[in-house]
Scaffold this motif. Sequence first.
Motif, PDB file in Angstrom:
ATOM      1  N   THR A  28      -4.968 -13.414  -1.412  1.00  0.00           N
ATOM      2  CA  THR A  28      -5.647 -12.552  -0.451  1.00  0.00           C
ATOM      3  C   THR A  28      -5.417 -13.018   0.983  1.00  0.00           C
ATOM      4  O   THR A  28      -5.993 -12.446   1.912  1.00  0.00           O
ATOM      5  N   CYS A  60      -4.083  -6.804 -10.140  1.00  0.00           N
ATOM      6  CA  CYS A  60      -5.469  -6.967  -9.685  1.00  0.00           C
ATOM      7  C   CYS A  60      -6.269  -7.806 -10.678  1.00  0.00           C
ATOM      8  O   CYS A  60      -7.009  -8.718 -10.287  1.00  0.00           O
ATOM      9  N   ARG A  65      -8.622  -1.278  -5.071  1.00  0.00           N
ATOM     10  CA  ARG A  65      -7.535  -1.393  -4.100  1.00  0.00           C
ATOM     11  C   ARG A  65      -6.291  -0.643  -4.547  1.00  0.00           C
ATOM     12  O   ARG A  65      -5.443  -0.297  -3.722  1.00  0.00           O
ATOM     13  N   ARG A 103      -5.847   2.771  -3.042  1.00  0.00           N
ATOM     14  CA  ARG A 103      -5.653   2.632  -1.591  1.00  0.00           C
ATOM     15  C   ARG A 103      -4.208   2.276  -1.275  1.00  0.00           C
ATOM     16  O   ARG A 103      -3.590   2.888  -0.397  1.00  0.00           O
ATOM     17  N   LEU A 141      -2.151  -5.541  -2.064  1.00  0.00           N
ATOM     18  CA  LEU A 141      -3.331  -5.422  -2.923  1.00  0.00           C
ATOM     19  C   LEU A 141      -4.510  -6.265  -2.432  1.00  0.00           C
ATOM     20  O   LEU A 141      -5.653  -5.827  -2.458  1.00  0.00           O
ATOM     21  N   ASP A 193      -5.239  -7.115   0.515  1.00  0.00           N
ATOM     22  CA  ASP A 193      -5.558  -6.838   1.919  1.00  0.00           C
ATOM     23  C   ASP A 193      -5.306  -8.078   2.784  1.00  0.00           C
ATOM     24  O   ASP A 193      -6.178  -8.503   3.558  1.00  0.00           O
TER      25      ASP A 193
END
Length: 235
Positions: A75, A100, A109, A112, A145, A147
């Motif tokens: 992340t 994920c 996510r 998105r 994924l 972010d």
Amino acid sequence: MPAITVTDIGKAFGSVRAVEKLSFTAEPGRVTGFLGPNGAGKTTTLRMILGLVRPSAGTALIGGRAYANLPSPLTTVGAVLEAAAFHPGRTARIHLLALCTAAGIPTGRVERVLELVDLAGAADRRAGGFSLGMRQRLALASSLLGDPPVLILDEPANGLDPEGIHWLRVLLRGLSAEGRTVLLSSHLLAEMEQTADDLIIISGGRLVAAGTVDELIGGRGGLEQTYLELLRGTR
């Protein structure tokens, strides 16, 4: 947002020195273009930043830490080093959901990032039937994924048509405008001139030039001419 800081990094493979005493910084809120001819050491450098190759000398840090020491690497850093790291029998959506689950990233996510990379309409197709450009979009979706505040992308425009290249430029500029650090390797010099804020140019594993696009071009010709002159040592 963390910066990428490379300091006097080097890598030797036996008697071959792929990278030698290379130093540069990629700053938050900017797209840093990473340029060099084939065999210049670009991919080796990116792999050292990501902890996939151990440096023979020097350091590569993300926010002051080695990649292996980041508390939440998936992340913090999103990376695209190749566009084929998926099971060809899985759909794009299943591939992203599996990532994920493995990384502990909320599955919300997935939708998105499918929208971000313009793959929502192909989300239920098997990735093995994707074109190279679509595989690049899926790889980019995978990198987004978590972010992450840092993106490291090696030739992400490979296989994209002109419309796709324009889309990628807009996406990367938007991500950097959010304050993210974007380190981008590409051989598309004209596109890099429009996408990057800063440039790092290497040859033979060594730094040739570093600065903003405007500083390096200096109002004389475009990036392609400047790049060739720098490599030849005539500028």
